[in-house]
Design a protein around this motif. Sequence first.
Motif, PDB file in Angstrom:
ATOM      1  N   GLU A 285      38.914  40.769  40.625  1.00  0.00           N
ATOM      2  CA  GLU A 285      38.432  40.295  42.181  1.00  0.00           C
ATOM      3  C   GLU A 285      38.443  39.096  42.708  1.00  0.00           C
ATOM      4  O   GLU A 285      38.210  37.846  43.048  1.00  0.00           O
ATOM      5  CB  GLU A 285      36.718  41.465  42.292  1.00  0.00           C
ATOM      6  N   ARG A 287      36.743  37.907  46.789  1.00  0.00           N
ATOM      7  CA  ARG A 287      36.368  38.021  47.359  1.00  0.00           C
ATOM      8  C   ARG A 287      36.955  36.450  48.865  1.00  0.00           C
ATOM      9  O   ARG A 287      36.869  35.336  48.394  1.00  0.00           O
ATOM     10  CB  ARG A 287      34.543  37.624  47.232  1.00  0.00           C
ATOM     11  N   SER A 315      38.320  42.054  50.242  1.00  0.00           N
ATOM     12  CA  SER A 315      37.631  42.522  48.943  1.00  0.00           C
ATOM     13  C   SER A 315      39.084  42.515  48.380  1.00  0.00           C
ATOM     14  O   SER A 315      39.199  43.590  48.523  1.00  0.00           O
ATOM     15  CB  SER A 315      36.587  43.244  48.038  1.00  0.00           C
ATOM     16  N   THR A 317      40.932  43.979  44.862  1.00  0.00           N
ATOM     17  CA  THR A 317      40.845  43.688  43.313  1.00  0.00           C
ATOM     18  C   THR A 317      42.343  44.866  42.706  1.00  0.00           C
ATOM     19  O   THR A 317      42.655  45.865  43.537  1.00  0.00           O
ATOM     20  CB  THR A 317      39.474  45.171  43.371  1.00  0.00           C
TER      21      THR A 317
END
Length: 429
Positions: A285, A287, A315, A317
Amino acid sequence: MVKWPNFRNFIGDKQIVMSKNKPLDQNGLIGANALNRTTKLVNKSEINGSILDRLMCFARSVPDFRRSGKGNIQHRLADIIMLMIFARECGCAGRADIIEFGRHHLNKFHKLGILMNGVPSEPTLCRVENGINNHAMADRMQEFAEAFHKELLKKECGTEIICIDGKAERGTVLKNGRNPDIVSAYSFNTGITLATEACREKSNEIKAVPRLIDRLDIAGKIVTADAMSMQKDIIDRIRSKGADFLIELKANQRALRYGVEDRLRVHAPLYSYTTGPELGHGRIETRTYRIYDGLEIIADKEKWGGNMTVVEYESDTVKKSTGAHTSEKRLYVSSLPGDTPALGHFVRSHWSIESMHWGLDVNLMQDSIRRKSPGAARNLDTIQRIVFSVFSIWKGLRKKRSDKKKGVAELMRHVSMSFTRLLRFLSQK
């Protein structure tokens, strides 16, 4: 010979057999109001502030709903509460498991001055859970939490973050088909549930959160909440008590949400930074946080009590096993200045209360336990939140880093191996 079923959680894999004719309770009854005859350990630590001592003080402070002048009261209310706390610390969920736990450790309970007349029956546990005033019990839990909260907070540095969120009691169904909701305030810094407030019937979190805030000392702290709390009354109360807030913005505030989204397209952020990539839970991930000045973004800022900051969280992912890529965006509004460092940390801190709710369901099986009345459901919730907070308190009082990193499931397995381990665990101070 008879073998006890479902006993592996608190005695390991050993097979326990007992005689059918051996009595588990005392032959002679002792008055429920008799004085405790506690062990030397408890006597010596009566004023030392250990977890066990404060748990006993909490149990004794809960008002007894029974008629003291009439009836055959064989068990002190405090003893029954301590039995429920001890058993749930060791992973017992249902009333039958709690009773078996008490019978197996009855001699050790006697040494603590508890259950001198034996173990209460299942109907007695049912009557107690339904009869205790759930509001009074929640207030006593708040007093128990505050004592440790102040002590642990001295060891923490930085601003305290208080997370507010609601949880549905799915083991209880009301007449209207809904589950009762309980809103709680959770300290991210100490891992303790500070207070709870039950949503009234035909109501929701919007009405319960202001009552919860009124019970808390939040001056100089940061309050985080989900989109349900993005209400003028709630924000005004937080500001009036000298606290800051960070609340998620969703379509329940339609005009504000879509107005902010439109203006973000033509405004550059004041600050922008990225964290990661991080590997966890089988995901990679990354951010990104973008901080905007609310003066330029929010049109009706006077309605919300002054200047606000807008935080855009994005985000990205990647699932490690399949390589599947997902992206998500969220918006938050805050009363903190735009140049406040690590606003993203406050965004992620709110998820700690979600993890705590998950722990109540997985480790203490809250949603699997059926209760018919909302009062009994809240009393169950109060006991379980105390049990869950005890593990956080123990880790906060320990000095070893390895102890502080232990999870709730690991600690429950440790204390469930023997009653001696449980007492040593609760003797931490």
